[in-house]
Design a protein around this motif. Structure first.
Motif, PDB file in Angstrom:
ATOM      1  N   ILE A   1     -30.775 -16.595  23.411  1.00 28.90           N
ATOM      2  CA  ILE A   1     -30.438 -15.383  24.168  1.00 28.90           C
ATOM      3  C   ILE A   1     -31.240 -14.186  23.683  1.00 28.90           C
ATOM      4  O   ILE A   1     -31.753 -13.389  24.473  1.00 28.90           O
ATOM      5  CB  ILE A   1     -28.927 -15.073  24.064  1.00 28.90           C
ATOM      6  N   ARG A   2     -31.378 -14.071  22.379  1.00 26.68           N
ATOM      7  CA  ARG A   2     -32.145 -12.967  21.780  1.00 26.68           C
ATOM      8  C   ARG A   2     -33.086 -13.552  20.729  1.00 26.68           C
ATOM      9  O   ARG A   2     -32.779 -13.543  19.532  1.00 26.68           O
ATOM     10  CB  ARG A   2     -31.209 -11.925  21.174  1.00 26.68           C
ATOM     11  N   PRO A   3     -34.240 -14.041  21.152  1.00 23.12           N
ATOM     12  CA  PRO A   3     -35.173 -14.712  20.238  1.00 23.12           C
ATOM     13  C   PRO A   3     -36.149 -13.786  19.526  1.00 23.12           C
ATOM     14  O   PRO A   3     -37.103 -14.258  18.902  1.00 23.12           O
ATOM     15  CB  PRO A   3     -35.917 -15.671  21.168  1.00 23.12           C
ATOM     16  N   LEU A   4     -35.930 -12.468  19.639  1.00 24.84           N
ATOM     17  CA  LEU A   4     -36.783 -11.480  18.968  1.00 24.84           C
ATOM     18  C   LEU A   4     -35.912 -10.577  18.117  1.00 24.84           C
ATOM     19  O   LEU A   4     -34.785 -10.247  18.504  1.00 24.84           O
ATOM     20  CB  LEU A   4     -37.543 -10.640  19.993  1.00 24.84           C
ATOM     21  N   ALA A   5     -36.434 -10.149  16.967  1.00 21.07           N
ATOM     22  CA  ALA A   5     -35.635  -9.278  16.105  1.00 21.07           C
ATOM     23  C   ALA A   5     -36.528  -8.397  15.241  1.00 21.07           C
ATOM     24  O   ALA A   5     -37.646  -8.774  14.879  1.00 21.07           O
ATOM     25  CB  ALA A   5     -34.699 -10.104  15.223  1.00 21.07           C
ATOM     26  N   LEU A   6     -36.008  -7.220  14.935  1.00 22.51           N
ATOM     27  CA  LEU A   6     -36.585  -6.349  13.915  1.00 22.51           C
ATOM     28  C   LEU A   6     -35.525  -6.141  12.839  1.00 22.51           C
ATOM     29  O   LEU A   6     -34.340  -5.982  13.149  1.00 22.51           O
ATOM     30  CB  LEU A   6     -36.981  -4.994  14.503  1.00 22.51           C
TER      31      LEU A   6
ATOM     32  N   ARG B   1     -30.431  -4.472  11.697  1.00 25.63           N
ATOM     33  CA  ARG B   1     -31.125  -5.509  12.466  1.00 25.63           C
ATOM     34  C   ARG B   1     -31.007  -5.214  13.954  1.00 25.63           C
ATOM     35  O   ARG B   1     -29.969  -4.765  14.435  1.00 25.63           O
ATOM     36  CB  ARG B   1     -30.579  -6.902  12.141  1.00 25.63           C
ATOM     37  N   LEU B   2     -32.082  -5.437  14.660  1.00 25.46           N
ATOM     38  CA  LEU B   2     -32.133  -5.243  16.102  1.00 25.46           C
ATOM     39  C   LEU B   2     -32.537  -6.567  16.736  1.00 25.46           C
ATOM     40  O   LEU B   2     -33.634  -7.073  16.491  1.00 25.46           O
ATOM     41  CB  LEU B   2     -33.150  -4.161  16.464  1.00 25.46           C
ATOM     42  N   GLU B   3     -31.653  -7.149  17.546  1.00 27.70           N
ATOM     43  CA  GLU B   3     -31.921  -8.427  18.203  1.00 27.70           C
ATOM     44  C   GLU B   3     -32.160  -8.181  19.685  1.00 27.70           C
ATOM     45  O   GLU B   3     -31.405  -7.459  20.334  1.00 27.70           O
ATOM     46  CB  GLU B   3     -30.752  -9.382  17.993  1.00 27.70           C
ATOM     47  N   MET B   4     -33.202  -8.839  20.233  1.00 27.71           N
ATOM     48  CA  MET B   4     -33.636  -8.536  21.597  1.00 27.71           C
ATOM     49  C   MET B   4     -33.957  -9.805  22.386  1.00 27.71           C
ATOM     50  O   MET B   4     -34.414 -10.800  21.822  1.00 27.71           O
ATOM     51  CB  MET B   4     -34.897  -7.654  21.559  1.00 27.71           C
ATOM     52  N   SER B   5     -33.753  -9.698  23.703  1.00 33.51           N
ATOM     53  CA  SER B   5     -34.195 -10.742  24.613  1.00 33.51           C
ATOM     54  C   SER B   5     -35.620 -10.456  25.078  1.00 33.51           C
ATOM     55  O   SER B   5     -36.424 -11.371  25.228  1.00 33.51           O
ATOM     56  CB  SER B   5     -33.262 -10.836  25.821  1.00 33.51           C
ATOM     57  N   LYS B   6     -35.900  -9.174  25.321  1.00 34.30           N
ATOM     58  CA  LYS B   6     -37.230  -8.744  25.745  1.00 34.30           C
ATOM     59  C   LYS B   6     -37.575  -7.428  25.066  1.00 34.30           C
ATOM     60  O   LYS B   6     -36.702  -6.731  24.545  1.00 34.30           O
ATOM     61  CB  LYS B   6     -37.319  -8.606  27.267  1.00 34.30           C
ATOM     62  N   VAL B   7     -38.853  -7.100  25.085  1.00 35.86           N
ATOM     63  CA  VAL B   7     -39.326  -5.924  24.365  1.00 35.86           C
ATOM     64  C   VAL B   7     -39.223  -4.679  25.229  1.00 35.86           C
ATOM     65  O   VAL B   7     -39.758  -4.625  26.342  1.00 35.86           O
ATOM     66  CB  VAL B   7     -40.785  -6.117  23.902  1.00 35.86           C
ATOM     67  N   SER B   8     -38.535  -3.685  24.684  1.00 41.47           N
ATOM     68  CA  SER B   8     -38.558  -2.341  25.250  1.00 41.47           C
ATOM     69  C   SER B   8     -39.283  -1.462  24.234  1.00 41.47           C
ATOM     70  O   SER B   8     -38.747  -1.205  23.148  1.00 41.47           O
ATOM     71  CB  SER B   8     -37.142  -1.815  25.477  1.00 41.47           C
TER      72      SER B   8
END
Length: 272
Positions: A198-203, A209-216
């Motif tokens: 669901i959220r395969p990207l993270a900072l 921690r910031l978990e994301m599905s897509k980059v904004s």
């Protein structure tokens, strides 16, 4: 009385004589030939002692951590850590899935322990933002793979770590990498196969921690500007661990990253 004393002395002498006739490993002190001197090991450990972390940071030492020994304690060099073996369609970006920001309250007096490579380190969180880590931290930049026991130390120094699942959308990965690399010098980029479809990207930064599905881009830049450089140890000193380093980080504003994301404009990150 005198007779008793004489008998006692003879008994002690007989016992000592018996010891001398025993195998060498029972009579050598402090250790037998070929055995490691345990007193020397204790001495070496004391030389690495640090009042805050237990083990001093950044000291390359083969008896503790030289970035080469016992690396299986953190990972087994398994390509599953950085290769996609699933259906990528499960990891496609979804505009309806919003980013999740998590904040962990870390006491100011907290000091993360360092552990040598003879001890394993486990974490309660899937994406840890603080905790016990290795004495040697990673050289800043992008990796084929870097275990969390290393990049957590970079977080302590104020770094931002970008994580992506190996099956995440390639366009989203490229976009996020470009933003991070142009925002600050103190960054680490590595795949991380524990992220969800669901959220395969993270900072990740120290405590955040910031978990994301897509980059904004706006969300990413805002996270970096707010949470980068907030680690308890203020140093831009580069790390000593560089196994599987693909590309070393470049200085953006200066070594101290005084200006975060300097090329970010209202139209986005300038890619040149």
């Amino acid at each position: 009385m005198l007779k008793n004393i004489v008998v006692l002395c003879m008994t002690i002498l007989a016992a000592k004589a018996q010891r001398y006739n025993e195998p060498w490993h029972k009579k050598w002190f402090p250790h037998g030939p070929g055995e490691q001197d345990s007193n020397q090991v204790i001495s070496d450990t004391k030389n690495l002692y640090d009042a805050h972390h237990g083990i001093a940071m950044g000291v390359v030492d083969s008896s503790c951590d030289d970035g080469k020994i016992n690396l299986h304690m953190d990972w087994f060099n398994n390509i599953e850590n950085y290769t996609c073996f699933e259906n990528r369609s499960y990891y496609l970006p979804q505009s309806t899935v919003h980013p999740i920001l998590s904040v962990e309250q870390i006491p100011e007096e907290y000091s993360a322990p360092h552990k040598c490579m003879n001890e394993s380190i486990e974490y309660n969180e899937i994406i840890p933002t603080f905790g016990t880590h290795r004495p040697l931290w990673a050289v800043y930049g992008e990796y084929t793979f870097l275990p969390k026991q290393r990049w957590l130390h970079n977080l302590e120094h104020g770094a931002v770590v970008m994580l992506y699942h190996p099956c995440a959308n390639l366009n989203e990965i490229v976009m996020l990498k470009r933003i991070v690399k142009k925002c600050l010098y103190r960054h680490v980029i590595t795949p991380y196969n524990l992220l969800s479809p669901i959220r395969p990207l993270a900072l990740v930064s120290w405590g955040h921690r910031l978990e994301m599905s897509k980059v904004s881009p706006e969300v990413v830049v805002n996270f970096i500007r707010k949470h980068a450089l907030n680690g308890p140890e203020k140093t831009h000193r580069n790390g000593q661990y560089d196994l599987m380093l693909k590309e070393q980080a470049q200085v953006i504003s200066d070594m101290d990253d005084h200006t975060l994301c300097p090329k970010h404009t209202e139209k986005g990150i300038e890619m040149r």
